[in-house]
Scaffold this motif. Structure first.
Motif, mmCIF file in Angstrom:
data_model
loop_
_atom_site.group_PDB
_atom_site.id
_atom_site.type_symbol
_atom_site.label_atom_id
_atom_site.label_comp_id
_atom_site.label_asym_id
_atom_site.label_seq_id
_atom_site.Cartn_x
_atom_site.Cartn_y
_atom_site.Cartn_z
ATOM 1 N N MET A 187 6.884 13.536 3.300
ATOM 2 C CA MET A 187 6.431 12.266 2.738
ATOM 3 C C MET A 187 7.661 11.399 2.487
ATOM 4 S SD MET A 187 4.207 11.395 -0.703
ATOM 5 C CE MET A 187 2.634 11.816 0.036
ATOM 6 N N HIS A 188 7.576 10.140 2.908
ATOM 7 C CA HIS A 188 8.681 9.210 2.691
ATOM 8 C C HIS A 188 8.135 7.791 2.619
ATOM 9 C CE1 HIS A 188 8.581 7.686 6.851
ATOM 10 N NE2 HIS A 188 8.431 8.953 7.250
ATOM 11 N N GLY A 189 8.956 6.863 2.216
ATOM 12 C CA GLY A 189 8.562 5.460 2.172
ATOM 13 C C GLY A 189 8.853 4.771 3.487
ATOM 14 N N ALA A 190 8.122 3.697 3.769
ATOM 15 C CA ALA A 190 8.350 2.938 5.007
ATOM 16 C C ALA A 190 7.923 1.489 4.815
ATOM 17 C CB ALA A 190 7.568 3.565 6.161
ATOM 18 N N ASP A 191 8.688 0.581 5.397
ATOM 19 C CA ASP A 191 8.375 -0.854 5.289
ATOM 20 C C ASP A 191 7.093 -1.210 6.031
ATOM 21 O OD1 ASP A 191 10.672 -1.321 3.774
ATOM 22 O OD2 ASP A 191 11.920 -1.640 5.558
ATOM 23 N N TYR A 192 6.745 -0.402 7.046
ATOM 24 C CA TYR A 192 5.544 -0.711 7.826
ATOM 25 C C TYR A 192 4.253 -0.276 7.120
ATOM 26 C CZ TYR A 192 6.382 4.154 9.321
ATOM 27 O OH TYR A 192 6.626 5.508 9.357
ATOM 28 N N VAL A 193 4.388 0.321 5.954
ATOM 29 C CA VAL A 193 3.205 0.674 5.152
ATOM 30 C C VAL A 193 3.070 -0.398 4.078
ATOM 31 C CG1 VAL A 193 2.072 2.465 3.791
ATOM 32 C CG2 VAL A 193 3.669 3.105 5.604
ATOM 33 N N SER A 194 2.398 -1.485 4.443
ATOM 34 C CA SER A 194 2.303 -2.624 3.527
ATOM 35 C C SER A 194 1.108 -3.505 3.878
ATOM 36 C CB SER A 194 3.581 -3.468 3.599
ATOM 37 O OG SER A 194 3.685 -4.104 4.867
ATOM 38 N N GLU A 195 0.656 -4.279 2.904
ATOM 39 C CA GLU A 195 -0.437 -5.228 3.131
ATOM 40 C C GLU A 195 -0.002 -6.312 4.119
ATOM 41 O OE1 GLU A 195 -3.393 -4.843 2.128
ATOM 42 O OE2 GLU A 195 -3.285 -3.458 0.417
ATOM 43 N N GLU A 196 1.277 -6.663 4.083
ATOM 44 C CA GLU A 196 1.797 -7.695 4.993
ATOM 45 C C GLU A 196 1.698 -7.237 6.448
ATOM 46 O OE1 GLU A 196 3.255 -11.414 5.939
ATOM 47 O OE2 GLU A 196 2.590 -10.636 3.999
ATOM 48 N N PHE A 197 2.027 -5.950 6.696
ATOM 49 C CA PHE A 197 1.937 -5.416 8.050
ATOM 50 C C PHE A 197 0.469 -5.425 8.513
ATOM 51 C CE2 PHE A 197 1.901 -2.518 11.552
ATOM 52 C CZ PHE A 197 3.180 -2.546 12.085
ATOM 53 N N ILE A 198 -0.431 -5.043 7.625
ATOM 54 C CA ILE A 198 -1.862 -5.048 7.964
ATOM 55 C C ILE A 198 -2.321 -6.464 8.299
ATOM 56 C CG2 ILE A 198 -4.190 -4.694 7.026
ATOM 57 C CD1 ILE A 198 -2.991 -2.401 5.340
ATOM 58 N N LYS A 199 -1.874 -7.436 7.525
ATOM 59 C CA LYS A 199 -2.257 -8.830 7.753
ATOM 60 C C LYS A 199 -1.821 -9.309 9.139
ATOM 61 C CE LYS A 199 -1.677 -13.434 5.725
ATOM 62 N NZ LYS A 199 -1.025 -14.217 4.630
ATOM 63 N N ASN A 200 -0.631 -8.884 9.558
ATOM 64 C CA ASN A 200 -0.094 -9.335 10.844
ATOM 65 C C ASN A 200 -0.633 -8.547 12.031
ATOM 66 O OD1 ASN A 200 1.474 -11.304 9.599
ATOM 67 N ND2 ASN A 200 3.191 -9.902 9.295
ATOM 68 N N GLN A 201 -0.835 -7.247 11.855
ATOM 69 C CA GLN A 201 -1.186 -6.368 12.976
ATOM 70 C C GLN A 201 -2.644 -5.878 12.963
ATOM 71 O OE1 GLN A 201 1.037 -5.812 15.432
ATOM 72 N NE2 GLN A 201 2.551 -7.055 14.333
ATOM 73 N N LYS A 202 -3.368 -6.166 11.902
ATOM 74 C CA LYS A 202 -4.759 -5.723 11.754
ATOM 75 C C LYS A 202 -4.878 -4.201 11.647
ATOM 76 C CE LYS A 202 -5.698 -10.040 12.276
ATOM 77 N NZ LYS A 202 -5.773 -10.872 11.049
ATOM 78 N N ARG A 203 -3.770 -3.559 11.373
ATOM 79 C CA ARG A 203 -3.739 -2.113 11.129
ATOM 80 C C ARG A 203 -2.439 -1.809 10.402
ATOM 81 N NH1 ARG A 203 0.275 -0.073 14.149
ATOM 82 N NH2 ARG A 203 0.665 -0.878 16.250
ATOM 83 N N LEU A 204 -2.333 -0.605 9.878
ATOM 84 C CA LEU A 204 -1.099 -0.178 9.230
ATOM 85 C C LEU A 204 -0.091 0.282 10.282
ATOM 86 C CD1 LEU A 204 -0.246 0.130 6.219
ATOM 87 C CD2 LEU A 204 -0.775 2.557 6.427
ATOM 88 N N GLY A 205 1.188 0.210 9.945
ATOM 89 C CA GLY A 205 2.189 0.798 10.823
ATOM 90 C C GLY A 205 2.026 2.305 10.883
ATOM 91 N N ARG A 206 2.686 2.935 11.847
ATOM 92 C CA ARG A 206 2.506 4.383 12.066
ATOM 93 C C ARG A 206 3.847 5.105 12.031
ATOM 94 N NH1 ARG A 206 -0.257 3.769 17.637
ATOM 95 N NH2 ARG A 206 1.376 2.190 17.659
ATOM 96 N N SER A 207 3.781 6.352 11.617
ATOM 97 C CA SER A 207 4.980 7.180 11.496
ATOM 98 C C SER A 207 5.132 8.064 12.739
ATOM 99 C CB SER A 207 4.858 8.061 10.249
ATOM 100 O OG SER A 207 3.816 9.009 10.425
ATOM 101 N N TRP A 208 6.025 9.030 12.653
ATOM 102 C CA TRP A 208 6.166 10.026 13.722
ATOM 103 C C TRP A 208 5.403 11.309 13.366
ATOM 104 C CZ3 TRP A 208 11.753 10.067 16.211
ATOM 105 C CH2 TRP A 208 11.945 8.839 16.862
ATOM 106 N N GLY A 209 4.448 11.159 12.477
ATOM 107 C CA GLY A 209 3.614 12.299 12.062
ATOM 108 C C GLY A 209 3.608 12.519 10.566
ATOM 109 N N CYS A 210 4.499 11.804 9.868
ATOM 110 C CA CYS A 210 4.617 11.964 8.411
ATOM 111 C C CYS A 210 3.577 11.117 7.669
ATOM 112 C CB CYS A 210 5.998 11.537 7.941
ATOM 113 S SG CYS A 210 7.352 12.511 8.641
ATOM 114 N N PRO A 211 3.122 11.597 6.502
ATOM 115 C CA PRO A 211 2.284 10.757 5.641
ATOM 116 C C PRO A 211 3.179 9.782 4.871
ATOM 117 C CG PRO A 211 2.576 12.922 4.640
ATOM 118 C CD PRO A 211 3.259 12.969 5.979
ATOM 119 N N ALA A 212 3.514 8.664 5.510
ATOM 120 C CA ALA A 212 4.423 7.678 4.927
ATOM 121 C C ALA A 212 3.661 6.763 3.978
ATOM 122 C CB ALA A 212 5.091 6.867 6.027
ATOM 123 N N VAL A 213 4.316 6.392 2.884
ATOM 124 C CA VAL A 213 3.707 5.549 1.850
ATOM 125 C C VAL A 213 4.539 4.280 1.680
ATOM 126 C CG1 VAL A 213 2.658 7.504 0.648
ATOM 127 C CG2 VAL A 213 4.988 6.780 0.040
#
Length: 253
Positions: A187-213
């Motif tokens: 588990m780690h933090g990531a900038d792509y896990v955000s409401e802003e990313f969802i607003k722009n991409q219509k989905r959340l960003g994705r990790s390399w398999g980790c449950p990123a928050v």
């Protein structure tokens, strides 16, 4: 002799009548019990189910995304079985649920304090790049698959790595997630896990398999659940649900 036989018949009649009355009385009591009490007298696993039902009913989801009861019950069953197996401490009272059957645009991670009967965190959480787009569909236990793994994990120690403050996870489901440590699924933090990313991409960003928050929540969430606590990544995969040893209702350790 005739009087003795008559006496024996009378005694036998009253004895059997009393037995039938008691048996009928007991059946009547059983029949009139509420359903939740009926379950309590059947099996040990039903006691656990009843406890889960009481806990879930006591937890307020006001101001949080709602967690489906069937997901909570499965998480609680595995949590209890892990404690019975000595994988978790007996006084363990925190568990984390990620419901990967939901859209990645929803807050589908819950950290729950069972003692306080409350939601500690409710957050966005990413799945793996090759697990799906908005929705998770494909899971793997294979290194370099860039896919998430479903099942029960035990949280371990923290470290600072390429993704910042991170939490090691030990996969407890053989064949489903037990390669997590070797795969560096953490588990780690990531900038792509955000409401802003969802607003722009219509989905959340994705990790390399980790449950990123979300980056801002990584440290408080990790510090809350680190050190031998339960994390459950749920997905309604029939082979997993029937194959996980931690989801057996009458598990013998």
């Amino acid at each position: 002799m005739y009087k003795i036989i008559i006496s024996l018949i009378i005694v036998l009649f009253f004895t059997t009548s009393f037995y039938k009355f008691e048996n009928t009385k007991q059946n009547s009591i059983q029949k009139n019990l509420p359903n939740n009490f009926k379950r309590l007298i059947e099996t040990e696993s039903d006691k656990a189910s009843n406890t889960a039902e009481e806990l879930f009913s006591a937890i307020s989801f006001a101001n949080f995304n709602s967690l489906r009861p069937e997901v909570f019950y499965k998480a609680f069953l595995g949590f209890e079985n892990l404690k019975k197996a000595g994988k978790l401490d007996q006084d363990s009272h925190l568990f984390t649920i990620c419901d990967f059957s939901l859209s990645s645009t929803e807050k589908r991670l819950w950290v729950i304090d069972l003692n306080e009967k409350k939601i500690v965190f409710n957050s966005l959480v990413a799945h793996g790049k090759n697990t799906g787009e908005e929705f998770a569909t494909n899971f793997s236990n294979t290194e370099s698959s860039l896919q998430s793994s479903m099942g029960f994990f035990i949280t371990e120690t923290t470290y600072n790595g390429a993704n910042g403050y991170s939490l090691k996870l030990i996969g407890m489901d053989e064949g489903f997630n037990d390669a997590a440590l070797q795969r560096a699924i953490v588990m780690h933090g990531a900038d792509y896990v955000s409401e802003e990313f969802i607003k722009n991409q219509k989905r959340l960003g994705r990790s390399w398999g980790c449950p990123a928050v979300p980056r801002a929540l990584a440290e408080p969430i990790i510090n809350t659940i680190k050190g031998k606590n339960c994390l459950f990544i749920y997905y309604p995969d029939s082979s997993y649900l029937s194959g996980s040893q931690w989801l057996k209702k009458q598990k013998s350790i």
